[in-house]
Design a protein around this motif. Structure first.
Motif, PDB file in Angstrom:
ATOM      1  N   ALA A  75      16.419   3.367 -48.053  1.00  0.00           N
ATOM      2  CA  ALA A  75      16.699   4.741 -47.637  1.00  0.00           C
ATOM      3  C   ALA A  75      16.058   5.776 -48.548  1.00  0.00           C
ATOM      4  O   ALA A  75      16.065   6.961 -48.238  1.00  0.00           O
ATOM      5  CB  ALA A  75      18.202   4.966 -47.583  1.00  0.00           C
ATOM      6  N   TYR A  76      15.510   5.351 -49.674  1.00  0.00           N
ATOM      7  CA  TYR A  76      14.906   6.293 -50.603  1.00  0.00           C
ATOM      8  C   TYR A  76      13.502   6.684 -50.133  1.00  0.00           C
ATOM      9  O   TYR A  76      12.800   5.903 -49.497  1.00  0.00           O
ATOM     10  CB  TYR A  76      14.841   5.695 -52.002  1.00  0.00           C
ATOM     11  CG  TYR A  76      16.169   5.184 -52.510  1.00  0.00           C
ATOM     12  CD1 TYR A  76      17.248   6.053 -52.651  1.00  0.00           C
ATOM     13  CD2 TYR A  76      16.349   3.850 -52.834  1.00  0.00           C
ATOM     14  CE1 TYR A  76      18.476   5.598 -53.107  1.00  0.00           C
ATOM     15  CE2 TYR A  76      17.576   3.381 -53.285  1.00  0.00           C
ATOM     16  CZ  TYR A  76      18.632   4.257 -53.418  1.00  0.00           C
ATOM     17  OH  TYR A  76      19.849   3.794 -53.867  1.00  0.00           O
ATOM     18  N   THR A  77      13.086   7.878 -50.510  1.00  0.00           N
ATOM     19  CA  THR A  77      11.748   8.351 -50.152  1.00  0.00           C
ATOM     20  C   THR A  77      10.683   7.382 -50.654  1.00  0.00           C
ATOM     21  O   THR A  77       9.731   7.056 -49.940  1.00  0.00           O
ATOM     22  CB  THR A  77      11.507   9.758 -50.743  1.00  0.00           C
ATOM     23  OG1 THR A  77      12.521  10.642 -50.262  1.00  0.00           O
ATOM     24  CG2 THR A  77      10.138  10.285 -50.357  1.00  0.00           C
ATOM     25  N   ASN A  78      10.840   6.900 -51.869  1.00  0.00           N
ATOM     26  CA  ASN A  78       9.954   5.883 -52.433  1.00  0.00           C
ATOM     27  C   ASN A  78      10.807   4.725 -52.908  1.00  0.00           C
ATOM     28  O   ASN A  78      11.334   4.756 -54.023  1.00  0.00           O
ATOM     29  CB  ASN A  78       9.142   6.462 -53.594  1.00  0.00           C
ATOM     30  CG  ASN A  78       8.257   5.406 -54.259  1.00  0.00           C
ATOM     31  OD1 ASN A  78       8.085   4.299 -53.735  1.00  0.00           O
ATOM     32  ND2 ASN A  78       7.694   5.750 -55.404  1.00  0.00           N
ATOM     33  N   PRO A  79      10.976   3.697 -52.092  1.00  0.00           N
ATOM     34  CA  PRO A  79      11.865   2.594 -52.481  1.00  0.00           C
ATOM     35  C   PRO A  79      11.455   1.926 -53.796  1.00  0.00           C
ATOM     36  O   PRO A  79      12.313   1.397 -54.503  1.00  0.00           O
ATOM     37  CB  PRO A  79      11.749   1.619 -51.308  1.00  0.00           C
ATOM     38  CG  PRO A  79      11.305   2.460 -50.154  1.00  0.00           C
ATOM     39  CD  PRO A  79      10.433   3.518 -50.744  1.00  0.00           C
ATOM     40  N   TYR A  80      10.158   1.922 -54.127  1.00  0.00           N
ATOM     41  CA  TYR A  80       9.710   1.287 -55.370  1.00  0.00           C
ATOM     42  C   TYR A  80       9.895   2.203 -56.590  1.00  0.00           C
ATOM     43  O   TYR A  80       9.724   1.762 -57.718  1.00  0.00           O
ATOM     44  CB  TYR A  80       8.236   0.869 -55.254  1.00  0.00           C
ATOM     45  CG  TYR A  80       8.057  -0.387 -54.433  1.00  0.00           C
ATOM     46  CD1 TYR A  80       8.106  -1.641 -55.029  1.00  0.00           C
ATOM     47  CD2 TYR A  80       7.851  -0.318 -53.054  1.00  0.00           C
ATOM     48  CE1 TYR A  80       7.946  -2.806 -54.275  1.00  0.00           C
ATOM     49  CE2 TYR A  80       7.693  -1.469 -52.296  1.00  0.00           C
ATOM     50  CZ  TYR A  80       7.751  -2.705 -52.913  1.00  0.00           C
ATOM     51  OH  TYR A  80       7.602  -3.854 -52.173  1.00  0.00           O
ATOM     52  N   GLY A  81      10.227   3.443 -56.345  1.00  0.00           N
ATOM     53  CA  GLY A  81      10.492   4.384 -57.433  1.00  0.00           C
ATOM     54  C   GLY A  81      11.523   5.396 -56.993  1.00  0.00           C
ATOM     55  O   GLY A  81      11.215   6.574 -56.815  1.00  0.00           O
TER      56      GLY A  81
END
Length: 877
Positions: A534-540
């Motif tokens: 759900a995050y804008t940048n799942p890797y960060g």
């Protein structure tokens, strides 16, 4: 902290034990100085060493490390016998009047009723309230007069004054069994819904009379034998602390301040309990300038526990599921308490809202995959089947049961206890991942002094070292000792290839998820359905997005029927009062709900207005719960809702508004009038403070009892045949050794921190190293003279487990003591040095670790190791 750093300035009396805030919390200690300067507050410091905190005290008393319960128990006895207690508060705001079941036994022989000597556990069924009604006047004369010399305020008149009101959803402190309960274990007995009581406090089995009986043994003579404090000094301290209640005065208030000098014992939890009991007895909880206040040693230790940085909690102090929790309903029944109180009184029992907190947490974890039909994905949560506390993890690794370890910001080799055992445990692991800003003793355990080149070749542990970001190189919030969530911004970017912690964790998780997607697994759903994407940048992931997720949001339109206010689906929740158990709300941690709302980031606020002058600063950051600064603040008022001290008004009952109002957020049902007699301790099922802790609240007794540290120079004077805590856990590997009383190890050792160093990583900072470049041991001058040791000479400190070599700092800050008539010495060792760091003194230090000396024994409640008060011997090198 029940109160907060700034609130210390409001106190009239400070008892500082188990902590050294002048040196270890110098910025916070200014508020203690404020109290001295502006309120003429008195300070009592009780410590094994004459610290800089003690040097600022009105009264300093030297104590033997590990004897704190004996001292505090003696103060409780003194307060009762000298009628220096808060009578109305005691009767109406604590469980002093509650009657305990017949069959309960106090530990005159060192054991409470229900002890199983084979399993070393207690059957706690007698540690419960008797069911019934008003038993005033029904008990036989016991020959013991009420300590106050008169019937405490209230009595039958108060019972008539109280009115019964049904409070929907009332709940209190979770009555759950300990984590790790096995399938098929007997259910924990319940508290009776209607407890028997005696408001005159005359019944021999009422909590007050049992309290009096328990500490009647803690006479000044006994306190001197156990603690080493001469009777006249103890009486000065007891008289000074309790003087705030002299002649029935309720305006003054005292605070108790402590740190890890209390927690790091095999009975640490019970030391803190004794302080809480003393503060309840004297009516100091919930009041400005009062409370029991823990000084956290790191900037976010409080936040780590809030967010479940411990094995037996979920975020917000929800209990972890165990294998016995076969479905959501079973789990919620186990951890959701029901009210237990005298029939005329009321209990808000706020933990009855646990289902709302749990379901909202599950929605935050698993999103659309959490539905009513599948118990909101409850079975996606791991079921904890054993004790995964710190020392147990290392013991399991040593025994070959734990094959790998992620160490992020935790230097396990330096932390110990018994660092040699931890080093040997890592030799047996398959792999180790360390995320740090410097190479440390854990990431280079295989280079520990004493390990030969040939032995290094036989160590097969694969070590991965990941460069992380330092505190100034990342943003996010930190939760301080006062429960304040404060946001900070990035000062400088991480250097080189160093990465943010959340980027590293996210990358590992998403790579593991990819493996499950490709290869499947026995039960991939918890990994595949976690709401990590759900995050804008799942890797960060942005930490602001994480903070919003923790706060919680509406998943459907919600309307408050009282105010007609509506929160639209997708909007941030105003607070935890909006949480639902039907799946229409999502919240990562209920106690943090309200920290990032539609109005913005409350944790980023920097308002400096303080209308009350009490240091509330309501628009500076945000404190849990609900931006409340002092917990249980209903207890700051009398039965009629009027402040005990009008000059320090926190909250009060506004008759015109029919509501509680004030300078702080009321910790209470806002529309409950005083006549309802709703208890001020809303998180307890009883609605009142617990002087006696019933059932499974504590594993080693409903009252604290003095036990000797696992290594002690004497047998316990109270009960020599049961010297130690009977259920403190020790270990049985070949490396676990414990010194016996009367042997060659006869010097008491304690560990501590310095102002100039911050735990284990400032030894990499040139400025800190210049301030204190090498390790030392504080040695009493009398002991040094006896052994021919001069300041600056190297000495060897040995325990039964290991040795530590450093220069002697001969001092008069630690004096010899008479412990049970026997001359006894104590020494102190700072914890900071190891075998990694700046090598400007290469070849001059032995590179030994302080925690090579400490024993593997843990408190049976919090599972904290006993870093304080173990036995050593010293000799010249």
């Amino acid at each position: 902290m029940t109160n907060g750093w700034i609130d210390i300035k409001n106190t009239d009396m400070m008892l500082i034990m188990g902590g050294n805030p002048a040196e270890n919390h110098p910025c916070g200690f200014k508020w203690a100085v404020e109290a001295k300067v502006h309120r003429n507050a008195k300070t009592i410091v009780v410590d094994p060493r004459l610290t800089r905190t003690a040097a600022n005290a009105d009264l300093y008393v030297q104590i033997r490390a590990g004897a704190d319960i004996a001292f505090l128990g003696g103060v409780i006895r003194y307060a009762i016998e000298n009628n220096r207690i808060a009578k109305d508060y005691l009767v109406n705001y604590t469980n002093a009047a509650f009657i305990i079941k017949e069959g309960f036994k106090l530990p005159d022989d060192g054991l409470y009723s229900g002890f199983d000597p084979e399993k070393k556990v207690y059957d706690k069924s007698t540690w419960n309230y008797e069911e019934g009604g008003n038993l005033e006047g029904t008990a036989k004369d016991t020959g013991v007069a009420v300590a106050t010399g008169q019937s405490p305020a209230g009595g039958q008149d108060q019972a008539a004054h109280a009115q019964k009101t049904d409070v929907a959803g009332a709940a209190g402190n979770q009555g759950a069994g300990p984590a790790g309960a096995k399938v098929g274990t007997a259910p924990v007995p319940l508290l009776p819904p209607k407890t028997a009581y005696d408001l005159s406090l005359q019944h021999p089995r009422c909590v007050f009379q049992l309290l009096r009986q328990q500490y009647s043994r803690y006479t000044p003579e006994m306190v001197e034998r156990i603690t080493g404090i001469p009777q006249d000094q103890f009486l000065k301290a007891a008289d000074l602390f309790t003087s705030i209640r002299k002649d029935g005065d309720m305006k003054k208030v005292a605070t108790i301040i402590y740190a890890v000098g209390w927690t790091q014992h095999s009975f640490g939890t019970q030391i803190i309990r004794t302080a809480a009991m003393l503060q309840l007895l004297m009516g100091n909880i919930g009041r400005a300038g009062g409370g029991v206040n823990a000084l956290r040693g790191h900037s976010n230790i409080q936040g780590a526990t809030d967010m479940a940085g411990i094995f037996d909690n979920l975020p917000g102090y929800l209990k972890v599921p165990t294998p016995a929790d076969t479905d959501l309903a079973t789990y919620l029944k186990r951890i959701t308490p029901t009210a237990a109180k005298p029939d005329p009184w009321d209990s808000f029992n706020y933990w009855s809202n646990t289902p709302k907190f749990v379901v909202s947490f599950l929605k935050a974890m698993y999103g659309p995959a959490a539905t009513k039909e599948n118990d909101f994905a409850f079975n996606h949560l791991p079921k904890v089947d054993r004790n995964y506390s710190w020392v147990n993890i290392w013991n399991d690794m040593y025994e070959g049961k734990v094959k790998g370890l992620f160490a992020f910001g935790m230097n396990g080799v330096m932390i110990g206890p018994d660092s040699n055992k931890n080093i040997d445990a890592l030799k047996k692991a398959d792999w180790l991942v360390v995320c740090e800003i410097y190479p440390d003793e854990t990431s280079e355990f295989w280079r520990a002094p004493g390990i030969t080149t040939e032995e290094m070749k036989r160590i097969n542990t694969t070590v991965y070292r990941l460069p992380g970001a330092g505190f100034a190189e990342k943003d996010g919030s930190m939760t301080n000792s006062a429960r304040w969530l404060q946001w900070k911004n990035i000062a400088v970017p991480p250097p080189g290839q160093a990465r943010f912690d959340q980027d590293i964790v996210a990358t590992i998780f998403l790579k593991v998820r990819e493996l499950y997607q490709k290869e499947g697994g026995k039960f991939p759903d918890p990994v595949l359905q976690a709401t990590f994407g759900a995050y804008t940048n799942p890797y960060g992931p942005s930490l602001s997005e994480v903070a919003k997720e923790i706060n919680g949001k509406a998943l459907a339109d919600l309307t408050d029927p009282k105010t007609n206010v509506t929160v639209k689906a997708g909007q941030q929740l105003p607070g935890f009062a909006w949480l639902k158990d039907d799946g229409t709300t999502s919240c990562g941690n209920w106690i943090y709900s309200g920290s990032w709302t539609e109005a913005g980031a409350m944790i980023q606020r920097r308002g400096t207005e303080d209308p009350s002058g009490l240091g509330v600063y309501p628009n500076w950051a945000w404190s849990w719960p609900a931006n409340r600064r002092v917990l249980y603040n209903r207890a700051s008022c009398d039965l009629d809702g009027k402040p005990w001290d009008p000059s320090r008004r926190q909250i009060w009952w506004d008759e015109a508004r029919q509501s509680w109002v004030g300078n702080d957020v009321p910790d209470f049902k806002p529309d409950s009038p005083p006549k309802d007699h709703l208890g001020p301790f809303i998180m307890n099922p009883e609605g009142v403070g617990r002087i006696f802790v019933p059932l499974g609240g504590l594993n080693d007794g409903p009252f604290p009892e003095h036990y000797e540290p696992i290594e002690s120079p004497i047998a316990n004077p109270l009960h020599p045949n049961q010297s130690n805590n009977p259920i403190a856990k020790t270990y049985k590997t070949d490396m676990d050794k414990y010194a016996k009383t009367g042997g060659e190890f006869n010097v008491i050792c304690t560990t501590y921190r310095l102002t100039e160093h911050y735990h284990y990583w400032t030894k990499n900072n040139p400025m800190n190293v210049e301030l204190v470049p090498e390790p030392f041991v504080e040695v009493p001058a009398e002991l040094a003279d006896r052994m021919g040791i001069r300041g600056g000479e190297k000495i060897r400190v040995s325990s039964i487990r290991g040795q530590y070599i450093a220069k002697a700092m001969v001092t008069r800050r630690i004096r010899p003591m008479k412990i049970d008539g026997k001359e006894t010495f104590q020494i102190g060792i700072p914890i900071h040095w190891g075998f990694r760091g700046i090598a400007e003194d290469q070849g001059k230090t032995a590179k030994t670790l302080a925690n090579q000396l400490t024993p593997t024994v843990i408190d049976p409640n919090a599972f904290t190791p006993e870093f304080k008060g173990f036995l050593v011997k010293i000799e010249k090198v």
